[in-house]
Design a protein around this motif. Sequence first.
Motif, PDB file in Angstrom:
ATOM      1  N   GLN A  71       0.837  -1.146  -0.084  1.00 41.74           N
ATOM      2  CA  GLN A  71       0.124   0.056   0.129  1.00 41.74           C
ATOM      3  C   GLN A  71       0.799   1.126   0.053  1.00 41.74           C
ATOM      4  O   GLN A  71       1.603   1.238   0.834  1.00 41.74           O
ATOM      5  CB  GLN A  71      -0.980  -0.121   1.226  1.00 41.74           C
ATOM      6  CG  GLN A  71      -1.937   1.267   0.965  1.00 41.74           C
ATOM      7  CD  GLN A  71      -3.095   1.193   2.080  1.00 41.74           C
ATOM      8  OE1 GLN A  71      -2.947  -0.044   2.948  1.00 41.74           O
ATOM      9  NE2 GLN A  71      -4.156   1.535   1.856  1.00 41.74           N
ATOM     10  N   ILE A  72       0.790   2.118  -1.042  1.00 41.48           N
ATOM     11  CA  ILE A  72       1.558   3.357  -1.110  1.00 41.48           C
ATOM     12  C   ILE A  72       0.737   4.322  -1.712  1.00 41.48           C
ATOM     13  O   ILE A  72      -0.008   4.388  -2.497  1.00 41.48           O
ATOM     14  CB  ILE A  72       2.513   3.093  -2.251  1.00 41.48           C
ATOM     15  CG1 ILE A  72       3.648   1.972  -1.834  1.00 41.48           C
ATOM     16  CG2 ILE A  72       3.461   4.167  -2.610  1.00 41.48           C
ATOM     17  CD1 ILE A  72       4.502   1.283  -3.044  1.00 41.48           C
ATOM     18  N   ASP A  73       0.970   5.565  -0.832  1.00 34.76           N
ATOM     19  CA  ASP A  73       0.277   6.698  -0.895  1.00 34.76           C
ATOM     20  C   ASP A  73      -1.607   6.533  -1.348  1.00 34.76           C
ATOM     21  O   ASP A  73      -2.166   7.146  -2.097  1.00 34.76           O
ATOM     22  CB  ASP A  73       0.686   7.453  -2.317  1.00 34.76           C
ATOM     23  CG  ASP A  73       2.185   7.935  -1.978  1.00 34.76           C
ATOM     24  OD1 ASP A  73       2.339   8.263  -0.964  1.00 34.76           O
ATOM     25  OD2 ASP A  73       2.959   7.943  -2.928  1.00 34.76           O
ATOM     26  N   GLY A  74      -2.218   5.492  -0.322  1.00 34.43           N
ATOM     27  CA  GLY A  74      -3.717   5.470  -0.476  1.00 34.43           C
ATOM     28  C   GLY A  74      -4.151   4.569  -1.692  1.00 34.43           C
ATOM     29  O   GLY A  74      -5.119   4.078  -1.761  1.00 34.43           O
ATOM     30  N   GLY A  75      -3.071   3.807  -2.383  1.00 34.77           N
ATOM     31  CA  GLY A  75      -3.267   3.350  -3.393  1.00 34.77           C
ATOM     32  C   GLY A  75      -2.408   1.839  -3.302  1.00 34.77           C
ATOM     33  O   GLY A  75      -1.734   1.784  -2.201  1.00 34.77           O
ATOM     34  N   PHE A  76      -2.518   0.990  -3.973  1.00 36.34           N
ATOM     35  CA  PHE A  76      -1.785  -0.337  -3.962  1.00 36.34           C
ATOM     36  C   PHE A  76      -0.711  -0.594  -5.180  1.00 36.34           C
ATOM     37  O   PHE A  76      -0.901   0.019  -6.383  1.00 36.34           O
ATOM     38  CB  PHE A  76      -2.465  -1.424  -4.095  1.00 36.34           C
ATOM     39  CG  PHE A  76      -3.269  -1.609  -2.836  1.00 36.34           C
ATOM     40  CD1 PHE A  76      -2.755  -2.358  -1.659  1.00 36.34           C
ATOM     41  CD2 PHE A  76      -4.668  -1.104  -2.638  1.00 36.34           C
ATOM     42  CE1 PHE A  76      -3.611  -2.300  -0.658  1.00 36.34           C
ATOM     43  CE2 PHE A  76      -5.301  -1.144  -1.521  1.00 36.34           C
ATOM     44  CZ  PHE A  76      -4.793  -1.931  -0.496  1.00 36.34           C
ATOM     45  N   GLU A  77       0.538  -1.132  -5.133  1.00 35.43           N
ATOM     46  CA  GLU A  77       1.413  -1.288  -6.079  1.00 35.43           C
ATOM     47  C   GLU A  77       2.004  -2.479  -6.041  1.00 35.43           C
ATOM     48  O   GLU A  77       2.349  -3.179  -4.804  1.00 35.43           O
ATOM     49  CB  GLU A  77       2.398  -0.161  -6.102  1.00 35.43           C
ATOM     50  CG  GLU A  77       3.465  -0.304  -6.864  1.00 35.43           C
ATOM     51  CD  GLU A  77       4.544   1.021  -6.817  1.00 35.43           C
ATOM     52  OE1 GLU A  77       5.704   0.918  -6.386  1.00 35.43           O
ATOM     53  OE2 GLU A  77       4.177   2.064  -6.875  1.00 35.43           O
ATOM     54  N   ILE A  78       2.279  -3.247  -7.062  1.00 38.56           N
ATOM     55  CA  ILE A  78       3.263  -4.465  -7.164  1.00 38.56           C
ATOM     56  C   ILE A  78       4.516  -3.897  -7.160  1.00 38.56           C
ATOM     57  O   ILE A  78       4.996  -3.355  -7.997  1.00 38.56           O
ATOM     58  CB  ILE A  78       2.947  -5.367  -8.139  1.00 38.56           C
ATOM     59  CG1 ILE A  78       1.557  -6.078  -8.034  1.00 38.56           C
ATOM     60  CG2 ILE A  78       3.808  -6.589  -8.134  1.00 38.56           C
ATOM     61  CD1 ILE A  78       1.022  -6.945  -9.088  1.00 38.56           C
ATOM     62  N   SER A  79       5.371  -4.292  -5.669  1.00 40.57           N
ATOM     63  CA  SER A  79       6.578  -3.540  -5.374  1.00 40.57           C
ATOM     64  C   SER A  79       7.621  -5.072  -6.102  1.00 40.57           C
ATOM     65  O   SER A  79       8.964  -4.390  -6.316  1.00 40.57           O
ATOM     66  CB  SER A  79       6.756  -3.202  -4.434  1.00 40.57           C
ATOM     67  OG  SER A  79       6.542  -4.339  -3.338  1.00 40.57           O
TER      68      SER A  79
END
Length: 142
Positions: free
Chosen positions: A87-95
């Motif tokens: 969870q990044i900056d209120g959203g989601f990201e495959i890291s």
Amino acid sequence: MTVNRASARYEGFGKEGKGSITTKSGVLDKQPYGFGTRFEGLPGTNPEELIAAAHAACFTMALSFGLARAGYAGDTLETSAAVTLDQIDGGFEISQSALTLVAKVPGIGADKFAAIAKEAEMNCPVSKLLDCEITLEHSLES
């Protein structure tokens, strides 16, 4: 050119919504997914699990072909992939997609194997698609 297809259906919205995924091959047929399967461990699948399966399969096949091109006769390649959703900056990201490989390749040296595995990691189509960190840990069994 090869085109593969899948579809998703979602009924309801947010946490209460429930979805299903179907693939053209039928290997997935209305497979359930939703908030519970993605974040709470409920039965079903989720997008990251499917990406992990695709990455493990694609990389392993690319490595198999790379080893064959280099003249090695096969034994076994076993790869697992762990795809991280943050969870990044209120959203989601495959890291990250972390590949772990255990291989049996008769007659290959560690350096040669590492080079062929790295090439497969960088050049399999799923690796090229992913916009995240990709790591590879590998071991050769005798």
